[in-house]
Design a protein around this motif. Sequence first.
Motif, PDB file in Angstrom:
ATOM      1  N   ALA A 263      -3.718  32.515 -24.681  1.00  0.00           N
ATOM      2  CA  ALA A 263      -3.498  31.246 -24.428  1.00  0.00           C
ATOM      3  C   ALA A 263      -3.020  30.558 -25.475  1.00  0.00           C
ATOM      4  CB  ALA A 263      -4.712  30.711 -23.732  1.00  0.00           C
ATOM      5  N   LYS A 264      -2.456  29.127 -25.204  1.00  0.00           N
ATOM      6  CA  LYS A 264      -2.124  28.315 -26.298  1.00  0.00           C
ATOM      7  C   LYS A 264      -3.322  27.934 -27.302  1.00  0.00           C
ATOM      8  CE  LYS A 264       2.352  28.025 -25.652  1.00  0.00           C
ATOM      9  NZ  LYS A 264       3.216  28.310 -26.850  1.00  0.00           N
ATOM     10  N   LYS A 265      -4.375  27.678 -26.577  1.00  0.00           N
ATOM     11  CA  LYS A 265      -5.360  27.072 -27.278  1.00  0.00           C
ATOM     12  C   LYS A 265      -6.760  27.404 -26.426  1.00  0.00           C
ATOM     13  CE  LYS A 265      -5.231  22.244 -25.759  1.00  0.00           C
ATOM     14  NZ  LYS A 265      -5.357  20.849 -26.093  1.00  0.00           N
ATOM     15  N   ILE A 266      -7.914  27.348 -27.282  1.00  0.00           N
ATOM     16  CA  ILE A 266      -9.156  27.590 -26.771  1.00  0.00           C
ATOM     17  C   ILE A 266     -10.204  26.367 -27.249  1.00  0.00           C
ATOM     18  CG2 ILE A 266      -9.934  29.126 -28.428  1.00  0.00           C
ATOM     19  CD1 ILE A 266     -11.684  30.437 -26.489  1.00  0.00           C
ATOM     20  N   THR A 267     -10.927  25.887 -26.321  1.00  0.00           N
ATOM     21  CA  THR A 267     -11.769  24.909 -26.538  1.00  0.00           C
ATOM     22  C   THR A 267     -13.428  25.456 -26.408  1.00  0.00           C
ATOM     23  OG1 THR A 267     -10.211  23.040 -26.423  1.00  0.00           O
ATOM     24  CG2 THR A 267     -12.630  22.258 -26.645  1.00  0.00           C
TER      25      THR A 267
ATOM     26  N   GLU B 259     -13.045  27.343 -22.843  1.00  0.00           N
ATOM     27  CA  GLU B 259     -12.141  27.079 -21.959  1.00  0.00           C
ATOM     28  C   GLU B 259     -10.714  27.234 -22.652  1.00  0.00           C
ATOM     29  OE1 GLU B 259     -12.096  23.230 -19.462  1.00  0.00           O
ATOM     30  OE2 GLU B 259     -10.597  22.407 -20.995  1.00  0.00           O
ATOM     31  N   LEU B 260      -9.900  28.017 -21.957  1.00  0.00           N
ATOM     32  CA  LEU B 260      -8.515  28.376 -22.313  1.00  0.00           C
ATOM     33  C   LEU B 260      -7.407  27.780 -21.694  1.00  0.00           C
ATOM     34  CD1 LEU B 260     -10.166  31.331 -22.365  1.00  0.00           C
ATOM     35  CD2 LEU B 260      -8.566  31.719 -23.904  1.00  0.00           C
ATOM     36  N   GLU B 261      -6.675  26.938 -22.346  1.00  0.00           N
ATOM     37  CA  GLU B 261      -5.429  26.340 -21.888  1.00  0.00           C
ATOM     38  C   GLU B 261      -3.994  26.859 -22.057  1.00  0.00           C
ATOM     39  OE1 GLU B 261      -5.945  21.777 -22.102  1.00  0.00           O
ATOM     40  OE2 GLU B 261      -7.680  22.374 -23.636  1.00  0.00           O
ATOM     41  N   GLY B 262      -3.403  26.724 -21.289  1.00  0.00           N
ATOM     42  CA  GLY B 262      -1.961  27.285 -21.539  1.00  0.00           C
ATOM     43  C   GLY B 262      -1.951  28.785 -21.278  1.00  0.00           C
TER      44      GLY B 262
END
Length: 235
Positions: free
Chosen positions: A179-183, A82-85
Amino acid sequence: MIQREGTPALKRGPTTDDDTVVLDWANLPQGTLTEYLDATLHDAEIVSIRSDLLERKISIICDVEHLREFHHLPEGFQLILELEGVQSARVFRYSIWPGDFSVPPGVSHEAESRLVLEYQAKWREESFSWADFEKSITREYAQVLDIADATLATSKESVALRLRGHHNYTVYHEVFLRAKKITIFGSNERVFGLKELQELGEAYWEAFSRRQPTMGNDPPTGATPIGPASGGGQL
């Protein structure tokens, strides 16, 4: 001055006032950390991609049948990246050069690798619509992306993910995401840290390399079921 409502049609490009270096595969800034995720994601299949433009998220759902069986994970377990931003989502595909190609019998491994690289250098990279690519990924008729290799680049400000493999086991694609971050977490909501994720795959391939010669290419039979998560998985 006339003010207009709505979304601007043009995106501002970089200026001399910008002091932020964009993390991207075209120009990775010095000090960027890169890590190969092949141990876990090689042979994984991307079975679905979900985008949310409003929330600026992209979720990549990966089926990891070999790891699921080896680690005795829950039935139907999948990995979700899951990539956010999300700032960039691009995909390229390659048209294979239609000329003749063959590897002469008896050549060395080094010579064979050189011939293959020379052949692949004749392929043509072609841009492809991200929206069309996303829609094309589905379990139906095996329209999945079989991952050959995966690499993650990280900096203080952002992450960049590169995935390469064959769509529908035929056409080679390269996927680039920034992206800004990945989870990374499982479909059972278990979150994986990067180290734990790597260990998940490394255990499988280590067992695979130790398998008995009589087993041929059969996958290893299994490992001790993995315990509770050891920590957070946000990168």
